[in-house]
Scaffold this active site. Structure first.
Site: not given
Ligand code: TYD
Length: 143
Positions: A58-59
């Protein structure tokens, strides 16, 4: 590592076949600079004990290249360049997924006892992360 417009795309992310040295007493896989990996290796870490149903990632990274290996078990990685997404299944210790900078990644569907081994081009630096998807998309649009 980039397309004609100078930005990273999901086609820059690829599965790298790693050597498997067979032995009656067990197999061995090596990742060596200038052979299986083109960047200088600065850091190795591994993610494990992931609870059932939990997601990781999630990045995106601004500079850091990463090589991901399912050292044990399996998991899926979705890579996203802001225009297109692709899902990879990792389930072999002799296969790695190269993720270039500027790619949003999420990790899903970890099997029990899975170990995600990560080999990085940079040391840990929180400033290298983009952790908000909206910020990632605005950076993609600026390119
Ligand atoms: P993060 O990179 O967000 O994990 P994942 O992508 O697997 O979900 O890192 C989780 C936490 O660990 C975060 O607080 C930062 C910290 N961390 C370090 O201190 N050093 C490291 O090398 C890494 C990768 C993470």
């Amino acid at each position: 590592m980039s397309d004609l417009h100078g930005i990273s795309t999901i086609s820059d992310c690829m599965v790298v076949q790693l050597p498997k040295i067979h032995h009656a007493n067990g197999n061995l896989t090596v990742v060596q600079h200038h052979e299986q990996v083109q960047f200088d290796i600065a850091r190795v870490y591994y993610v494990y004990d992931v609870p059932a149903g939990a997601d990781r990632g999630g990045h995106s990274h601004k500079e850091c290249y990463e090589l991901l290996v399912a050292a044990t078990g399996s998991f899926e990685v979705v890579v996203d360049d802001g225009f297109n997404k692709r899902r990879f299944s990792l389930n072999r210790p002799d296969q790695a997924l190269l993720i270039v900078p500027g790619i949003w990644r999420t990790l899903h569907n970890f099997s029990s006892a899975a170990v995600c081994l990560v080999i990085d081009s940079h040391r840990y630096d929180e400033n290298d992360y983009v952790r908000e998807y909206e910020q990632f998309m605005s950076m993609v649009k600026q390119k």
